[in-house]
Design a protein around this motif. Structure first.
Motif, short mmCIF file in Angstrom:
data_model
loop_
_atom_site.label_atom_id
_atom_site.label_comp_id
_atom_site.label_asym_id
_atom_site.label_seq_id
_atom_site.Cartn_x
_atom_site.Cartn_y
_atom_site.Cartn_z
N THR A 155 -22.28 -59.38 -15.36
CA THR A 155 -21.11 -59.00 -14.55
C THR A 155 -19.98 -58.10 -15.11
O THR A 155 -18.93 -57.84 -14.34
N TRP A 156 -20.21 -57.49 -16.02
CA TRP A 156 -19.09 -56.96 -16.87
C TRP A 156 -19.73 -55.12 -17.08
O TRP A 156 -18.69 -54.49 -17.04
N ARG A 203 -15.57 -49.82 -21.61
CA ARG A 203 -15.10 -50.99 -21.01
C ARG A 203 -15.98 -52.11 -21.17
O ARG A 203 -15.39 -53.13 -21.17
N LEU A 204 -17.21 -52.10 -21.41
CA LEU A 204 -18.13 -53.08 -21.65
C LEU A 204 -17.73 -53.73 -22.94
O LEU A 204 -17.72 -55.02 -23.03
N VAL A 205 -17.51 -52.77 -23.97
CA VAL A 205 -17.28 -53.30 -25.37
C VAL A 205 -15.96 -54.39 -25.36
O VAL A 205 -15.71 -55.22 -25.84
N ARG A 206 -15.02 -53.55 -24.51
CA ARG A 206 -13.67 -54.01 -24.40
C ARG A 206 -13.86 -55.62 -23.85
O ARG A 206 -13.26 -56.61 -24.49
N GLY A 218 -14.48 -61.53 -23.57
CA GLY A 218 -15.09 -62.66 -22.95
C GLY A 218 -14.73 -62.54 -21.67
O GLY A 218 -15.28 -63.90 -20.86
N GLN A 219 -14.29 -61.64 -20.96
CA GLN A 219 -14.02 -61.61 -19.61
C GLN A 219 -13.78 -60.25 -19.10
O GLN A 219 -13.96 -59.38 -19.54
N LEU A 220 -13.66 -60.14 -17.47
CA LEU A 220 -13.75 -58.87 -16.86
C LEU A 220 -12.37 -58.05 -17.00
O LEU A 220 -12.51 -56.91 -17.26
N ASP A 221 -11.34 -58.86 -16.86
CA ASP A 221 -10.20 -58.07 -16.94
C ASP A 221 -9.31 -58.50 -18.31
O ASP A 221 -9.48 -59.62 -18.70
N GLY A 222 -8.62 -57.53 -18.82
CA GLY A 222 -7.71 -57.86 -20.06
C GLY A 222 -8.09 -56.91 -20.95
O GLY A 222 -8.98 -56.18 -20.73
N GLU A 223 -7.38 -56.82 -22.02
CA GLU A 223 -7.54 -56.03 -23.32
C GLU A 223 -7.79 -56.61 -24.50
O GLU A 223 -7.14 -57.56 -24.85
N PRO A 224 -8.54 -56.44 -25.63
CA PRO A 224 -8.72 -56.97 -26.81
C PRO A 224 -7.89 -56.22 -27.62
O PRO A 224 -7.01 -55.33 -27.20
N GLU A 225 -7.58 -56.61 -29.05
CA GLU A 225 -6.71 -55.91 -29.69
C GLU A 225 -7.45 -54.81 -30.15
O GLU A 225 -8.54 -54.64 -30.33
N SER A 235 -28.61 -54.07 -2.49
CA SER A 235 -27.84 -55.48 -2.61
C SER A 235 -28.19 -56.08 -3.93
O SER A 235 -27.21 -57.00 -4.30
N TYR A 236 -28.80 -55.47 -4.81
CA TYR A 236 -29.06 -55.98 -6.20
C TYR A 236 -28.09 -55.30 -7.23
O TYR A 236 -27.24 -54.29 -6.62
N GLY A 237 -28.28 -54.93 -8.43
CA GLY A 237 -27.21 -54.39 -9.25
C GLY A 237 -26.17 -55.04 -9.62
O GLY A 237 -25.92 -56.16 -9.78
N TYR A 238 -25.22 -54.11 -10.13
CA TYR A 238 -23.92 -54.54 -10.99
C TYR A 238 -22.89 -54.13 -9.88
O TYR A 238 -22.35 -53.05 -9.91
N ASN A 239 -22.29 -55.32 -9.62
CA ASN A 239 -20.83 -55.06 -8.92
C ASN A 239 -19.91 -56.40 -9.27
O ASN A 239 -19.16 -56.78 -8.42
#
Length: 223
Positions: free
Chosen positions: A45-46, A53-56, A61-68, A192-196
């Protein structure tokens, strides 16, 4: 559907299921950092906005937001090191992709691959899966100053092939692909498959949605 004169195709989530490799690298990165794994279902889902962006997302542990930022600066090179050795080990073509590409080539469509994946990972993956020679142009996420959802990569490809945007088609799996195609004046077909990010791609209102590349024969035809 209007028969295109050129077709551009996204890579991850459209041609190739690359999440197994990405998830392996995410969890191996987190293990090195002394953190718990996230698992393939979460990583699925990420993905779709580049490796940074994936690493962040993995760090928080979530789609939105920023790590340190210090955490990110530590984690990102670890992930890149892992992915350099694991970009092709677990990834595979989606069912119907090979047959669909063979049809498009036999029908005479010029084909380009437009991905947000960095070139250092794109070329080995395409070659490993036997796709490299299918494309007359490959535009990676770091080929140009801007990447999808910006229309620049699509317009660059149209110029390369000498095709007007209204005669061009983009095939992708995410809202990024839809936004880029609309901004460029392309037609857009989505899988219809894939990553969205867990959202139904139909909500983005592409021109058509397919469950398999083999459906392209009926959708756009040969004549």
């Amino acid at each position: 559907m209007h028969r295109p004169k050129m077709i551009l195709i996204d890579l991850d989530g459209t041609l190739v299921d690359s999440v197994p490799d990405l998830a392996f690298c995410v969890d191996a990165m987190l293990a090195r950092l002394g953190r718990a794994p996230r698992g393939e279902a979460a990583v699925r889902t990420w993905v779709g906005n580049g490796l940074e962006r994936l690493v962040r997302r993995a760090l928080i542990g979530q789609l939105d937001g920023e790590p340190e930022e210090s955490d990110y600066r530590l984690a990102h090179p670890i992930f890149l090191e892992l992915y350099a050795d694991n970009a092709c080990n677990r990834s595979a073509l989606y069912p119907g992709v090979r047959e669909g590409l063979d049809f498009l080539k036999s029908a005479g469509y010029p084909l380009g691959c437009i991905t947000n994946k960095a070139a250092q990972f794109t070329e080995p993956l395409l070659k490993h899966l036997g796709l490299w020679n299918d494309f007359g142009l490959v535009v990676s996420g770091d080929t140009l100053p801007r990447r999808k959802p910006d229309p620049l990569p699509l317009l660059h490809a149209a110029s390369h092939f000498g095709v007007a945007p209204h005669d061009a088609l983009m095939i992708g799996d995410s809202v990024n692909d839809v936004q880029a195609a609309r901004a460029a004046g392309f037609g857009i077909v989505c899988t219809s498959y894939g990553y969205n990010h867990g959202q139904d791609i139909r909500d983005a209102r592409p021109d058509a949605v397919i469950d398999s590349f083999v459906e392209l024969r009926e959708l756009i035809g040969q004549d």
